[in-house]
Design an enzyme around this catalytic site. Structure first.
Site, PDB file in Angstrom:
ATOM      1  N   LYS A 135       0.849  -1.189   0.000  1.00 35.87           N
ATOM      2  CA  LYS A 135       0.000   0.000   0.000  1.00 35.87           C
ATOM      3  C   LYS A 135       0.887   1.242   0.000  1.00 35.87           C
ATOM      4  CE  LYS A 135      -1.945   2.689   2.929  1.00 35.87           C
ATOM      5  NZ  LYS A 135      -1.969   3.959   2.126  1.00 35.87           N
ATOM      6  N   THR A 193       5.801   7.675  14.146  1.00 34.03           N
ATOM      7  CA  THR A 193       5.795   6.820  15.332  1.00 34.03           C
ATOM      8  C   THR A 193       4.382   6.581  15.835  1.00 34.03           C
ATOM      9  OG1 THR A 193       8.039   7.485  15.955  1.00 34.03           O
ATOM     10  CG2 THR A 193       6.618   6.644  17.707  1.00 34.03           C
ATOM     11  N   GLY A 225       2.847   4.012  13.685  1.00 33.71           N
ATOM     12  CA  GLY A 225       3.524   2.746  13.937  1.00 33.71           C
ATOM     13  C   GLY A 225       2.992   2.041  15.173  1.00 33.71           C
ATOM     14  N   GLU A 252       9.845   1.293  10.691  1.00 32.43           N
ATOM     15  CA  GLU A 252      10.861   2.336  10.549  1.00 32.43           C
ATOM     16  C   GLU A 252      10.134   3.653  10.740  1.00 32.43           C
ATOM     17  OE1 GLU A 252      12.607   5.342   9.542  1.00 32.43           O
ATOM     18  OE2 GLU A 252      12.532   4.670   7.445  1.00 32.43           O
ATOM     19  N   CYS A 298      13.146  11.073   7.628  1.00 32.83           N
ATOM     20  CA  CYS A 298      13.130  10.619   9.015  1.00 32.83           C
ATOM     21  C   CYS A 298      14.484  10.824   9.670  1.00 32.83           C
ATOM     22  CB  CYS A 298      12.712   9.150   9.081  1.00 32.83           C
ATOM     23  SG  CYS A 298      13.611   8.096   7.940  1.00 32.83           S
ATOM     24  N   GLU A 314       9.160  15.889  16.079  1.00 35.48           N
ATOM     25  CA  GLU A 314       9.628  15.773  14.690  1.00 35.48           C
ATOM     26  C   GLU A 314       8.805  16.724  13.818  1.00 35.48           C
ATOM     27  OE1 GLU A 314      10.821  12.253  11.592  1.00 35.48           O
ATOM     28  OE2 GLU A 314       8.935  12.026  12.680  1.00 35.48           O
TER      29      GLU A 314
END
Length: 500
Positions: A195, A250, A253, A270, A304, A401
């Protein structure tokens, strides 16, 4: 000050023809519409205009794609010799090389990155990743194990493919992330449901066409386009998916890891980063200044591993910050497809609002905007390369981030490596870091103290297919690239035989 160069040239040739054609899902070797009939828009971030529509997959389409991948795994793919898999992967790499210009154009159209970065960097690296892992297809083996139990035994291990791998990739490097995921899975003998990010589906669909053209069996690679909240969530929780691989934020994730607990599928992640760039006082400052600027402004800071925290010794702080700021202010901003562009747009209005919001938070909290910090142009999602000073450790621009062309410069006045590492490690993330010094002994010592999956010395954002890549802490689980990537898609079986 930044120069706004001319807009992109008109889209022509094979890329224009591909963009104009209907965009369906690749399931079981067939191009099919979403069962719901829904489509979603693809936006050119350089102009904020709709350039294409693609099928919008949902749970029913995910079910069909997983079923196709399972049939291919249990059928022709499991019977194919490793050398035959390797040959197909080499043919795919050659096919990618043959349409470099088309893929680069699609990549810069939907992502906004400078066309030269796509043409000379991302597309060739995509092909090379398939070649690298093609070489591993014939070299995955177990081992014979001597044991101490009484009696006569022959014991060994086998490394077998995990099975059906679901892979969710991000929008910042749409082509190379595709290869990082698919190539080791195929080398290991897995089948794939991919995807791509909803913002950047075009390159993945075009490469999807190449799999059939070079002879991969139907269903070995399936490509479904759609949203993370629907198609991505369905893949993560699907009971017949054996492995989920994700690159992205994150927060997402963590959602994927929770969804995968239903059948305890293998998970690799990742995730985000807040990478430190550390300039020691003995560094070659010309090299360090150029490197620190590239560390954050490459790909518009949408990496990243972006060097978003610039730690500089006070002895050289003023010169380094002035140099990085001067370089930022001189960068040419424009459409990704314009060959003169050095800094393209951010990927979307959402990302634009997020990045400019962080900059405004920094201003409000008392940080100094040394250069940049503004939107740019009348069309698209452009933010000027930004250098921020006079920050505090509790500011959001330091803690979170940003994922944009924004760097925070932080002075330090100690030579104590433990203290330097402590500040560098003061983050929830641990993906990468770069150290700038002429003293390689010092570099080795500091590299051992910084908690990150990759440490670069006198460079930043360097990659090679043979180098394992992944993070510490909340930057993820597992390693991509290198031999270690095969661990993500294989499982070890122990065989113990009592000899007569």
């Amino acid at each position: 000050m930044n120069v706004h160069i001319h807009a992109a040239p008109k889209l022509v040739g094979p890329a224009a023809a591909f963009v104009a054609a209907p965009k369906k899902l690749l399931i079981g070797g067939q191009w099919v519409p979403a069962l719901s009939g829904k489509t979603t828009e693809v936006i050119d971030p350089s102009s904020a205009r709709v350039v294409a529509h693609v099928a919008e997959a949902d749970k029913a389409d995910v079910d069909a794609a997983v079923k196709a991948a399972r049939a291919a795994f249990e059928g022709p793919w499991s019977r194919m010799l490793p050398a035959e898999r390797a040959k197909l992967m080499w043919k795919l790499a050659d096919a990618i090389d043959a349409i470099t210009d088309e893929l680069a154009t699609l990549n810069s159209l939907e992502n906004g990155k400078p066309i030269n970065d796509s043409r000379k960097g991302e597309v060739p690296f995509t092909a090379e990743t398939f070649r690298y892992f093609a070489g591993w297809a014939t070299k995955i083996n177990g081992e014979q194990i001597p044991i101490s139990a009484p009696g006569d035994w022959h014991c060994y291990t086998r490394r077998e493919p995990v099975g059906v791998a679901a892979q969710i990739i991000p929008w910042n490097f749409p082509l190379s992330m595709l290869a990082w995921k698919i190539a080791p899975a195929l080398a290991a003998g897995c089948t794939v449901v991919l995807k791509p990010a909803e913002q950047t589906p075009l390159g993945a669909l075009r490469i999807g066409e190449l799999f059939a053209e070079v002879g991969f069996p139907d269903g070995v690679v399936n490509v479904i386009t759609g949203f993370g909240e629907t198609a991505g969530a369905a893949l993560s929780a699907h009971p017949d998916v054996d492995k989920i691989a994700f690159t992205g934020s994150t927060d997402v994730g963590k959602l994927i890891a929770r969804a995968a607990t239903g059948n305890l599928k293998k998970v690799s992640l990742e995730l985000g980063g807040k990478s430190p760039t550390i300039v020691l006082p003995d560094a070659d400052l010309d090299v360090a200044i150029a490197g620190a600027a590239s560390a954050i402004f490459f790909n518009m800071g949408q990496c990243c591993t972006a060097g978003s925290r610039l730690f500089v010794h006070k002895k050289v702080y003023d010169r380094v910050v002035e140099g990085v700021a001067a370089g930022a202010a001189a960068m040419r901003i424009g459409a990704g497809l314009n060959p003169e562009t050095e800094v393209g747009p951010l990927i979307s209005r959402e990302q634009f609002d997020k990045v400019t919001g962080f900059i405004e938070d920094g201003r409000r909290d008392g940080a100094e905007i040394v250069t940049g910090g503004e939107s740019f142009g009348e069309d698209g999602f452009f933010v000027t390369p930004t250098v921020i000073a006079k920050t505090r450790p509790d500011m959001s621009v330091i803690r979170e981030e940003i994922f944009g062309p924004v760097v925070c410069a932080i002075p330090f006045d100690t030579d104590d490596l433990d203290a330097i590492a402590r500040d560098a490690n003061d983050t929830a993330f641990g993906l990468a870091a770069s150290l700038w010094t002429r003293d390689l002994g010092l570099a080795h010592k500091l590299a051992a103290k910084v908690k990150a999956g990759t440490i670069w010395i006198n460079t930043h954002n360097f990659n090679d297919c043979a180098l394992p890549f992944g993070g510490f802490k909340q930057s993820g689980w597992g390693r991509e690239l290198g031999a270690q990537a095969l661990d993500l898609y294989t499982q070890v079986k122990t065989v113990a035989i009592r000899l007569p």
